[in-house]
Design a protein around this motif. Structure first.
Motif, PDB file in Angstrom:
ATOM      1  N   LEU A  38       0.831  -1.202   0.000  1.00  0.00           N
ATOM      2  CA  LEU A  38       0.000   0.000   0.000  1.00  0.00           C
ATOM      3  C   LEU A  38       0.872   1.261   0.000  1.00  0.00           C
ATOM      4  O   LEU A  38       0.461   2.307  -0.502  1.00  0.00           O
ATOM      5  CB  LEU A  38      -0.924  -0.003   1.220  1.00  0.00           C
ATOM      6  N   TYR A  41       1.786   2.153  -3.393  1.00  0.00           N
ATOM      7  CA  TYR A  41       0.572   2.530  -4.099  1.00  0.00           C
ATOM      8  C   TYR A  41       0.134   3.946  -3.720  1.00  0.00           C
ATOM      9  O   TYR A  41      -0.769   4.505  -4.318  1.00  0.00           O
ATOM     10  CB  TYR A  41      -0.509   1.519  -3.699  1.00  0.00           C
ATOM     11  N   GLY A  42       0.798   4.521  -2.708  1.00  0.00           N
ATOM     12  CA  GLY A  42       0.406   5.853  -2.250  1.00  0.00           C
ATOM     13  C   GLY A  42      -0.953   5.832  -1.571  1.00  0.00           C
ATOM     14  O   GLY A  42      -1.747   6.764  -1.686  1.00  0.00           O
ATOM     15  N   TYR A  43      -1.228   4.753  -0.843  1.00  0.00           N
ATOM     16  CA  TYR A  43      -2.535   4.586  -0.202  1.00  0.00           C
ATOM     17  C   TYR A  43      -2.713   5.635   0.893  1.00  0.00           C
ATOM     18  O   TYR A  43      -1.776   5.947   1.620  1.00  0.00           O
ATOM     19  CB  TYR A  43      -2.613   3.192   0.412  1.00  0.00           C
ATOM     20  N   PRO A  44      -3.913   6.181   1.041  1.00  0.00           N
ATOM     21  CA  PRO A  44      -4.125   7.156   2.116  1.00  0.00           C
ATOM     22  C   PRO A  44      -3.742   6.542   3.468  1.00  0.00           C
ATOM     23  O   PRO A  44      -4.054   5.381   3.721  1.00  0.00           O
ATOM     24  CB  PRO A  44      -5.633   7.424   2.056  1.00  0.00           C
ATOM     25  N   GLY A  45      -3.072   7.309   4.284  1.00  0.00           N
ATOM     26  CA  GLY A  45      -2.717   6.826   5.619  1.00  0.00           C
ATOM     27  C   GLY A  45      -1.439   6.010   5.680  1.00  0.00           C
ATOM     28  O   GLY A  45      -0.971   5.699   6.760  1.00  0.00           O
ATOM     29  N   SER A  46      -0.892   5.641   4.519  1.00  0.00           N
ATOM     30  CA  SER A  46       0.353   4.859   4.548  1.00  0.00           C
ATOM     31  C   SER A  46       1.542   5.801   4.712  1.00  0.00           C
ATOM     32  O   SER A  46       1.517   6.936   4.266  1.00  0.00           O
ATOM     33  CB  SER A  46       0.498   4.032   3.268  1.00  0.00           C
ATOM     34  N   LEU A  47       2.575   5.310   5.380  1.00  0.00           N
ATOM     35  CA  LEU A  47       3.754   6.123   5.668  1.00  0.00           C
ATOM     36  C   LEU A  47       5.001   5.387   5.187  1.00  0.00           C
ATOM     37  O   LEU A  47       5.054   4.162   5.227  1.00  0.00           O
ATOM     38  CB  LEU A  47       3.869   6.356   7.182  1.00  0.00           C
ATOM     39  N   LEU A  85       3.538   8.727 -10.582  1.00  0.00           N
ATOM     40  CA  LEU A  85       4.025   9.146  -9.264  1.00  0.00           C
ATOM     41  C   LEU A  85       2.849   9.094  -8.276  1.00  0.00           C
ATOM     42  O   LEU A  85       2.153  10.081  -8.087  1.00  0.00           O
ATOM     43  CB  LEU A  85       4.584  10.570  -9.366  1.00  0.00           C
ATOM     44  N   PRO A  86       2.640   7.935  -7.631  1.00  0.00           N
ATOM     45  CA  PRO A  86       1.377   7.740  -6.896  1.00  0.00           C
ATOM     46  C   PRO A  86       1.136   8.718  -5.752  1.00  0.00           C
ATOM     47  O   PRO A  86      -0.007   9.075  -5.500  1.00  0.00           O
ATOM     48  CB  PRO A  86       1.482   6.300  -6.386  1.00  0.00           C
ATOM     49  N   LYS A  87       2.148   9.150  -5.043  1.00  0.00           N
ATOM     50  CA  LYS A  87       1.914  10.048  -3.908  1.00  0.00           C
ATOM     51  C   LYS A  87       1.781  11.509  -4.339  1.00  0.00           C
ATOM     52  O   LYS A  87       1.430  12.365  -3.544  1.00  0.00           O
ATOM     53  CB  LYS A  87       3.071   9.938  -2.898  1.00  0.00           C
ATOM     54  N   GLY A  88       2.122  11.775  -5.590  1.00  0.00           N
ATOM     55  CA  GLY A  88       2.148  13.178  -6.019  1.00  0.00           C
ATOM     56  C   GLY A  88       3.441  13.847  -5.606  1.00  0.00           C
ATOM     57  O   GLY A  88       3.618  15.051  -5.782  1.00  0.00           O
TER      58      GLY A  88
END
Lengths: 472, 484
Positions: A38, A41-47, A85-88
């Motif tokens: 994740l 994948y740049g999933y919300p909440g992932s660090l 660039l998944p996270k932007g």
């Protein structure tokens, strides 16, 4: 007079076990989106988590390239929108590159050349976009693969120097074992910056960046083309526009990709999700101790043995062969070892498309063979024969010689008998010898070796033959 | 309807243990109350799953204080298979595939998640009014704001719809609504609670924290959610004490500082005099209270606008419609896709903040604003550190005033930041801070007092808070239908 200024930016994919900011496997997979978490994948909440192995690998490169180390470093976000660039943003090191202010020594036309390294930093790769008629698909296997970017100082003036830099850099990286450094597969990517300035002027000209250089020889070709292109423009009184160009290897020309507008605004700022990393002197020294001997150092060592340039370069370009040579270096004659490794062994490996570890040959076997050859107990032809057996079946050199009738005859009486026979059958050669013609002795030697089926000890035969001829 | 949820966690635990009630009784009461109140405190209810779980728990041994306790989770915290919207159109159909670390911990305790609480969109706001789903109601007075951004969690606790709730605090988003709704809200030390699974607003400021009816519940919840998490590198390697051990301790000799900035004319007179009353009370009981200067507090709003919004502009970049979330229907090219998706998906306040954040990081501004702000932030933290060399705690009001009318600040972007002038400095320094109810104003609206501790000294905050709570014995349950 116009003088070119050339700088090179090299991106290298590190072959760490995990990705740089996630614990996803860092490996090629034929299946798309297999190696991803994740985080990639740049999933919300992932660090991001930070893979320590990557820091050690980058540190190796910095030390091998004589860089100063940022002992207190942070990461930065480089912000831009792009589907791959998944996270932007890309997590990179803008303010505190792990290494800076180093250099690399190379040779151009037999002359040593020192090229400065501006900085080395750690960052992450993007996804792969796959464009098709149905639209664009994304493969996240590559997202978050660790990269290091090595930025040279603008210390080069022509394609040849740039090529030498890229070649030496590649061989060093290969030796460090941190990357496959395959330009063709994208694990090493070279972008060059080329500009022209008036000789004697400090003011650099407008630069163009060349991307998509698919091989090391194209580094030189693309730069030489670009220098010629810019020279022509400037001489015609035109100005150079800041551009990004790509090298087209079908036409061997650089082609315009895009004009650079008012510099990209990446809105860099320190990555708040990764705390500062502190490198202690002990940690740095521990990595330094693990550094292998580097190619330029090896070259100096090998040159002293009298090894041929070809054998030297071939063995250095092939770390596996080099590791064998290094292990046997003090045990047996390194020149013979290198010749075998880069000759029959390498051609066998190439023919079979395998590596040394896939053969039956072991280092101890090679050591025996070199020793036997060095003592001239067998001919080079016999050596070849034995080597082939060792590569395909393995075995013991002594036993193979016994089986194949390659044992040496060193017994005086037997040898004298053989020599007498040959002398008697070749009276004209004896005449020649007495007339002082040296080739006679070579001919007689050959006859004796033939009669003994190559088993006679050549050194002993030589001594006995001279002694017997004198008495004759 | 039953009123079990008026009780504390320890009281509920006793009843559960004695089998006088079952988890299902609490769950049923929670959903009945939510329906009856109709405060728009929740965006998504977890009704079926909560009932299923409550029944399942009947077979299990009650092994901890949160067992079977109904909890509410702010909607920017990921809950597996339970919609998590951040109160945004952008994520109004987003069903996470994982739980946040704090949710994993709650589930491991067999606490029962009742639903996801309303909030300002992406936690950007201090009234709850920027929510795509509309504002939550303040149970003390339906015309007043709940405060924000943890508006729904505050409303739900205040109305006794759940036992405890999680909120998040970036510039005051737990403490300010806690103060407006008469509850205990704690923003832990930065790094105390894992942020893994919290949809990031401003990564260097965000913390998840407990919002509860009383101090004891708060300490219980913090003990459960705290701790190092390998999935959040900014979570601290600091041992987690049982925070309930700090309750009911003597405060004699405790050294307390009151920043002059916190007691200036900007603060409402009633709020100030309530805090002064508490100061007198503490002195009477042997605490030493001094007025001090904490430098650079006055820059809090500027720091917030630069640092929090700069980070937010980057954190919200991932919402592009490509992998999850809202995607515009028709687009010509990738640029068009981004523009339309983000224009439609984000509300006005979020867009405003992304623009400000992008601006402060843009080109030379990064040096002019951002890097300078980091220096001031450091100076502010040092200033706090200086105070903590001599004092155990810092106190003052949580907010400049009590809850105000809905709609008051809707069209004044700057004004709504000013709600947070007293809370933001704490986030900037990364310190723990609590809002504790200490009384009411003339309209019977709750007044909150701010208690700020040194790094990882939440324990001291609890000691002081439980002392004051016991002294005041306030009735903190809003009276049904009361609109003063």
């Amino acid at each position: 007079m116009l003088v070119p200024t050339i700088g090179i930016e090299v991106h290298v994919e590190l072959k760490s076990k995990a990705k740089v900011y996630s614990n996803s496997l860092n490996a090629f997979s034929p299946e798309a989106n297999k190696n991803m978490t994740l985080i990639d994948y740049g999933y919300p909440g992932s660090l991001p988590v930070l893979n320590r192995e990557v820091i050690d690998m980058a540190l190796k490169v910095c030390l091998a390239l004589n860089c100063k180390i940022n002992k207190e470093m942070h990461w930065d976000r480089k912000n831009y929108f792009y589907p791959d660039l998944p996270k932007g943003y890309q997590i990179t090191q803008q303010d505190t590159p792990i290494g800076y202010d180093g250099y690399l020594e190379t040779e151009v036309n037999g002359k040593k050349k020192k090229i400065g390294i501006e900085r080395i930093h750690i960052e992450e790769d993007t996804c792969k976009s796959i464009h098709s008629i149905q639209g664009t698909k994304l493969n996240f296997n590559r997202a978050g693969v660790p990269l290091i970017e090595i930025v040279s100082k603008p210390d080069m003036e022509n394609g040849e120097e740039a090529k030498a830099y890229a070649e030496t850099l590649r061989s060093i990286l290969l030796y460090l074992g941190i990357s496959d450094v395959k330009i063709e597969e994208g694990s090493m990517r070279c972008d060059t910056n080329v500009s022209l300035r008036e000789e004697g002027s400090d003011k650099l000209g407008t630069k163009c960046e060349i991307k998509n250089i698919g091989s090391i020889s194209n580094v030189a070709r693309s730069i030489d083309f670009e220098i010629a292109r810019q020279t022509k423009l400037l001489e015609a009184g035109e100005t150079i526009k800041e551009q990004t160009r790509r090298f087209d290897d079908s036409t061997m020309e650089t082609v315009l990709m895009r004009e650079k507008e008012t510099g990209n605004d990446y809105r860099y700022f320190p990555e708040p999700d990764i705390p500062y990393v502190i490198l202690t002197d002990e940690e740095i020294e521990a990595v330094r101790k693990e550094l292998p001997v580097l190619p330029n150092e090896l070259k100096m060592k090998y040159r002293e043995t009298g090894m041929s340039e070809l054998a030297m370069n071939t063995v250095i370009a092939n770390p596996e062969l080099c590791a064998w040579l290094e292990n046997l270096f003090t045990k047996v004659n390194p020149v013979i070892t290198a010749n075998l490794l880069t000759g029959d062994i390498l051609s066998y490996l190439n023919k079979e498309k395998i590596s040394l570890s896939d053969t039956k040959l072991e280092q101890s076997m090679l050591q025996d063979l070199v020793e036997t050859l060095d003592k001239k107990e067998i001919s080079s032809k016999q050596g070849k024969e034995i080597l082939e057996i060792l590569l395909t079946k393995g075995g013991n050199v002594k036993e193979i010689r016994k089986e194949r009738g390659m044992e040496q005859i060193s017994d005086d009486a037997t040898l004298r008998k053989m020599i007498t026979e040959v002398i008697e059958n070749n009276p004209e050669s004896v005449e020649d010898y007495k007339a002082g013609r040296d080739r006679a002795i070579k001919y007689l030697m050959g006859q004796i070796m033939k009669a003994s089926k190559g088993q006679a000890n050549p050194a002993k035969v030589n001594t006995l033959l001279v002694e017997m001829l004198q008495k004759y | 309807m039953t009123n079990y949820l008026d009780l504390s966690v320890i009281e509920l635990h006793e009843l559960l243990k004695k089998k006088e009630i079952k988890p299902i009784d609490l769950v049923e009461e929670a959903f009945a109350r939510i329906e009856e109140r109709n405060d728009n405190a929740f965006i998504t209810l977890n009704k079926e799953e909560a009932i299923r779980l409550a029944k399942e728990l009947e077979e299990k041994e009650i092994d901890n204080l949160l067992f079977g306790i109904p909890v509410a989770v702010k909607d920017n915290i990921l809950t597996k298979d339970l919609r998590t919207t951040c109160a945004s159109h952008m994520l109004d159909d987003f069903n996470p595939v994982v739980d946040a670390t704090v949710v994993e911990k709650l589930k491991a305790c067999h606490a029962i998640i009742i639903g996801k609480t309303n909030m300002d969109e992406f936690a950007m706001g201090s009234t709850g009014e920027t929510s795509y789903f509309g504002p939550s109601k303040n149970p003390w007075n339906q015309d007043k704001v709940t405060g924000g951004s943890s508006s729904g969690s505050a409303s739900a606790i205040s109305s006794r719809s759940v036992a405890v709730a999680l909120g998040t605090d970036t510039g005051g988003s737990i403490r300010q609504p806690a103060s407006f709704c008469g509850l205990v809200g704690l923003k832990p030390t930065y790094g105390r609670v894992s942020r893994n699974g919290l949809v990031a607003f401003a990564s260097s400021l965000d913390q998840i924290g407990p919002m509860t009816k009383n101090v004891s519940d708060n300490a219980i919840l913090l003990s459960v959610i705290s701790g190092r998490d390998e999935r959040d590198l900014t979570s601290a390697h600091v041992e987690v004490p049982d925070y309930t051990k700090f309750l009911n301790q003597d405060i004699k000799g405790m050294k307390i500082a009151v920043p002059n900035y916190y007691m200036s004319d900007v603060i409402d007179e009633e709020v100030r005099s309530k805090v002064e009353e508490i100061i007198a009370l503490l002195k009477d009981h042997g605490a030493i209270v001094d007025y001090v200067d904490v430098h650079h507090m006055e820059h809090a709003i500027s720091l917030y606008q630069i640092i929090a919004l700069g980070e937010a502009s980057s954190n919200l970049a991932r919402f592009d419609g490509i992998r999850y979330g809202h995607l515009t229907e028709r687009y010509d090219n990738i640029e068009d896709l981004y523009k339309k998706t983000r224009s439609e998906g984000f509300g006005r306040e979020v867009k405003r903040r992304i623009m400000i954040g992008s601006y402060v990081l843009s080109g030379d501004n990064a040096n002019i604003y951002y890097k300078k702000a980091l220096k001031v932030r450091k100076a502010l933290a040092n200033s706090f550190a200086h105070v903590f060399e001599n004092y155990d705690l810092i106190i003052g009001p949580t907010n400049t005033n009590v809850a105000y009318d809905l709609g008051t600040k809707k069209d004044d972007a700057l004004k709504s930041f000013y709600d947070d002038i007293l809370t933001i400095p704490v986030n900037m320094a990364g310190l723990p801070g609590m809002s504790l109810p200490v009384g009411f104003n003339h309209e019977h609206l709750p007044i909150g007092m701010h208690i700020i501790g040194n790094y990882f000294e939440e324990g001291k905050i609890y000691t002081l808070a439980s002392f004051i709570e016991q002294q005041l014995k306030l009735d903190l349950k809003p009276k049904e239908g009361k609109t003063c």
